[in-house]
Design an enzyme around this catalytic site. Structure first.
Site, PDB file in Angstrom:
ATOM      1  N   TYR A  55       0.823  -1.214   0.000  1.00  0.00           N
ATOM      2  CA  TYR A  55       0.000   0.000   0.000  1.00  0.00           C
ATOM      3  C   TYR A  55       0.857   1.265   0.000  1.00  0.00           C
ATOM      4  O   TYR A  55       0.428   2.294  -0.540  1.00  0.00           O
ATOM      5  CB  TYR A  55      -1.032  -0.030   1.142  1.00  0.00           C
ATOM      6  CG  TYR A  55      -2.085  -1.080   0.865  1.00  0.00           C
ATOM      7  CD1 TYR A  55      -3.070  -0.854  -0.098  1.00  0.00           C
ATOM      8  CD2 TYR A  55      -2.053  -2.321   1.498  1.00  0.00           C
ATOM      9  CE1 TYR A  55      -4.002  -1.836  -0.411  1.00  0.00           C
ATOM     10  CE2 TYR A  55      -2.983  -3.313   1.199  1.00  0.00           C
ATOM     11  CZ  TYR A  55      -3.963  -3.062   0.245  1.00  0.00           C
ATOM     12  OH  TYR A  55      -4.880  -4.038  -0.078  1.00  0.00           O
ATOM     13  N   HIS A 108     -14.452   1.035  -0.385  1.00  0.00           N
ATOM     14  CA  HIS A 108     -13.349   0.096  -0.112  1.00  0.00           C
ATOM     15  C   HIS A 108     -12.189   0.753   0.634  1.00  0.00           C
ATOM     16  O   HIS A 108     -11.093   0.210   0.657  1.00  0.00           O
ATOM     17  CB  HIS A 108     -12.845  -0.534  -1.417  1.00  0.00           C
ATOM     18  CG  HIS A 108     -13.802  -1.541  -1.998  1.00  0.00           C
ATOM     19  ND1 HIS A 108     -13.675  -2.063  -3.273  1.00  0.00           N
ATOM     20  CD2 HIS A 108     -14.907  -2.128  -1.484  1.00  0.00           C
ATOM     21  CE1 HIS A 108     -14.656  -2.924  -3.512  1.00  0.00           C
ATOM     22  NE2 HIS A 108     -15.428  -2.970  -2.448  1.00  0.00           N
ATOM     23  N   GLY A 174     -16.062   1.807 -15.326  1.00  0.00           N
ATOM     24  CA  GLY A 174     -14.720   1.252 -15.129  1.00  0.00           C
ATOM     25  C   GLY A 174     -14.628   0.203 -14.044  1.00  0.00           C
ATOM     26  O   GLY A 174     -13.642   0.147 -13.323  1.00  0.00           O
ATOM     27  N   THR A 175     -15.633  -0.646 -13.964  1.00  0.00           N
ATOM     28  CA  THR A 175     -15.577  -1.721 -12.972  1.00  0.00           C
ATOM     29  C   THR A 175     -15.986  -3.040 -13.623  1.00  0.00           C
ATOM     30  O   THR A 175     -16.907  -3.079 -14.431  1.00  0.00           O
ATOM     31  CB  THR A 175     -16.432  -1.402 -11.723  1.00  0.00           C
ATOM     32  OG1 THR A 175     -16.386  -2.511 -10.831  1.00  0.00           O
ATOM     33  CG2 THR A 175     -17.874  -1.076 -12.060  1.00  0.00           C
ATOM     34  N   SER A 176     -15.266  -4.108 -13.273  1.00  0.00           N
ATOM     35  CA  SER A 176     -15.444  -5.391 -13.970  1.00  0.00           C
ATOM     36  C   SER A 176     -16.622  -6.197 -13.452  1.00  0.00           C
ATOM     37  O   SER A 176     -16.956  -7.233 -14.018  1.00  0.00           O
ATOM     38  CB  SER A 176     -14.161  -6.216 -13.861  1.00  0.00           C
ATOM     39  OG  SER A 176     -13.930  -6.550 -12.501  1.00  0.00           O
ATOM     40  N   LEU A 201     -14.514  -0.244 -20.677  1.00  0.00           N
ATOM     41  CA  LEU A 201     -13.738  -0.555 -21.874  1.00  0.00           C
ATOM     42  C   LEU A 201     -14.191  -1.894 -22.457  1.00  0.00           C
ATOM     43  O   LEU A 201     -14.484  -2.007 -23.636  1.00  0.00           O
ATOM     44  CB  LEU A 201     -12.256  -0.596 -21.498  1.00  0.00           C
ATOM     45  CG  LEU A 201     -11.235  -0.435 -22.598  1.00  0.00           C
ATOM     46  CD1 LEU A 201     -11.504   0.806 -23.433  1.00  0.00           C
ATOM     47  CD2 LEU A 201      -9.830  -0.363 -21.985  1.00  0.00           C
TER      48      LEU A 201
HETATM   49  P1  OAD Z   1     -11.043  -4.392 -12.164  1.00  0.00           P
HETATM   50  O1  OAD Z   1      -9.578  -4.354 -12.431  1.00  0.00           O
HETATM   51  O2  OAD Z   1     -11.646  -5.677 -11.757  1.00  0.00           O
HETATM   52  O3  OAD Z   1     -11.838  -3.895 -13.464  1.00  0.00           O
HETATM   53  C1  OAD Z   1     -11.478  -2.722 -14.137  1.00  0.00           C
HETATM   54  C2  OAD Z   1     -12.416  -2.544 -15.324  1.00  0.00           C
HETATM   55  O4  OAD Z   1     -12.115  -1.298 -15.941  1.00  0.00           O
HETATM   56  C3  OAD Z   1     -12.280  -3.614 -16.406  1.00  0.00           C
HETATM   57  O5  OAD Z   1     -13.569  -4.170 -16.687  1.00  0.00           O
HETATM   58  C4  OAD Z   1     -11.738  -2.848 -17.636  1.00  0.00           C
HETATM   59  O6  OAD Z   1     -12.309  -3.293 -18.849  1.00  0.00           O
HETATM   60  C5  OAD Z   1     -12.169  -1.429 -17.340  1.00  0.00           C
HETATM   61  N1  OAD Z   1     -11.265  -0.414 -17.901  1.00  0.00           N
HETATM   62  C6  OAD Z   1      -9.904  -0.453 -18.051  1.00  0.00           C
HETATM   63  N2  OAD Z   1      -9.447   0.697 -18.571  1.00  0.00           N
HETATM   64  C7  OAD Z   1     -10.545   1.491 -18.755  1.00  0.00           C
HETATM   65  C8  OAD Z   1     -10.745   2.807 -19.249  1.00  0.00           C
HETATM   66  N3  OAD Z   1      -9.727   3.556 -19.688  1.00  0.00           N
HETATM   67  N4  OAD Z   1     -12.010   3.302 -19.292  1.00  0.00           N
HETATM   68  C9  OAD Z   1     -13.062   2.558 -18.879  1.00  0.00           C
HETATM   69  N5  OAD Z   1     -12.942   1.315 -18.391  1.00  0.00           N
HETATM   70  C10 OAD Z   1     -11.702   0.784 -18.326  1.00  0.00           C
HETATM   71  O7  OAD Z   1     -11.352  -3.229 -11.097  1.00  0.00           O
HETATM   72  P2  OAD Z   1     -12.617  -3.025 -10.155  1.00  0.00           P
HETATM   73  O8  OAD Z   1     -13.852  -3.500 -10.811  1.00  0.00           O
HETATM   74  O9  OAD Z   1     -12.577  -1.620  -9.681  1.00  0.00           O
HETATM   75  O10 OAD Z   1     -11.003  -4.225  -4.068  1.00  0.00           O
HETATM   76  O11 OAD Z   1     -12.275  -3.982  -8.953  1.00  0.00           O
HETATM   77  C11 OAD Z   1     -13.157  -4.051  -7.859  1.00  0.00           C
HETATM   78  C12 OAD Z   1     -12.397  -4.325  -6.601  1.00  0.00           C
HETATM   79  O12 OAD Z   1     -11.590  -5.487  -6.764  1.00  0.00           O
HETATM   80  C13 OAD Z   1     -11.401  -3.262  -6.200  1.00  0.00           C
HETATM   81  O13 OAD Z   1     -11.997  -2.180  -5.488  1.00  0.00           O
HETATM   82  C14 OAD Z   1     -10.413  -3.987  -5.350  1.00  0.00           C
HETATM   83  C15 OAD Z   1     -10.275  -5.255  -6.172  1.00  0.00           C
HETATM   84  O14 OAD Z   1      -9.940  -6.392  -5.517  1.00  0.00           O
HETATM   85  C16 OAD Z   1     -10.198  -4.350  -2.977  1.00  0.00           C
HETATM   86  O15 OAD Z   1      -8.991  -4.276  -3.020  1.00  0.00           O
HETATM   87  C17 OAD Z   1     -10.964  -4.551  -1.707  1.00  0.00           C
END
Ligand code: OAD
Length: 232
Positions: A55, A108, A174-176, A201
């Protein structure tokens, strides 16, 4: 609808174009580090130095990062939309705040916050945290990053659920869609009849649950969407 209530959920993808790595994309953080080691209470108990170092590195990176047009557009929406806008982020960086967002709910946790593992006091984290730092409130040597690890309960769920129950529009950016409860917000919003939109994306795990998808980079899709909401 004159002034729709809006709930926005952001994830790592909105910060990707600011140079911060996502978790699950190719070469993402979870390809380089084991979740069990750096993002669980058990990992911290086993090897606190590894976790604090992880971190610290992310905090240093986030401190250098600048917000992009996606963050800026959401700050504009919060400033100019006459109805309620709740901005919920899964991100632990402060790019929404740097872009001028007045109220950001970090479900988070946040890199710039430290938490006492004993009394739950919070205080501003130094750029570099150290293992065994004392809590300013209770003096126990139990400082930890204020991050919600796997197996822990995300922050302010009641406030988020209340906003979702009153939402007219829900947007996920931007969340998977891999991590719950955040991945379930779309269902809650759809259940009360909110219009749902995904800006990502790649299609997320939950893309089929959204009424509308706006594929592409957040720096492009978010300003366009915000302009459509504000009517400009
Ligand atoms: P992820 O890494 O799982 O997903 C990121 C998403 O962003 C993917 O679906 C990409 O396609 C998309 N992406 C990448 N670049 C982009 C861009 N320029 N514009 C738009 N979209 C884009 O991240 P999160 O969904 O945020 O938790 O992950 C959720 C949680 O899992 C996080 O908060 C973290 C992790 O484990 C903890 O650490 C507790």
């Amino acid at each position: 609808m004159a002034h729709p209530s809006i709930v926005i959920l952001t994830g790592a993808g909105i910060s990707a174009e600011s140079g911060l790595g996502t978790f699950r994309d190719e070469g993402g953080l979870w390809a380089q580090h084991r979740i069990e080691d750096v993002a669980t209470p058990e990992g911290f108990a086993r090897n606190p130095q590894l976790v604090v170092d992880f971190y610290n590195a992310r905090r240093a990176q986030a401190a250098e990062a600048v917000p992009n047009a996606g963050h800026a557009a959401l700050a504009r929406l919060q400033a100019e939309h006459p109805g309620d806008v709740l901005l919920v982020t899964q991100n632990v960086d402060d790019l929404h705040e740097k872009a001028g967002s007045p109220d950001v709910l970090h479900m988070h946790g946040a890199l710039n916050s430290a938490l006492c593992g004993a009394c739950e006091q919070r205080w501003p984290a130094p750029l570099e945290m150290h293992v065994g730092e004392a809590c300013p409130q209770c003096d126990a040597p139990t400082a930890r990053p204020d991050i919600v690890w796997f197996g822990e309960i995300p922050y302010q769920m009641e406030r988020i659920e209340q906003a979702l129950l009153n939402a007219d529009i829900f947007a996920a950016i931007g969340t998977s869609g891999n991590v719950y409860p955040a991945a379930g917000f779309v269902q809650m919003a759809a259940h009360v009849g909110a219009k749902t939109v995904e800006m990502n994306l790649d299609p997320s795990e939950t893309v089929a649950l959204f009424e509308e998808t706006r594929p592409g980079k957040a720096s492009e899709t978010v300003p366009e969407w915000v302009a459509s909401i504000l009517g400009s």
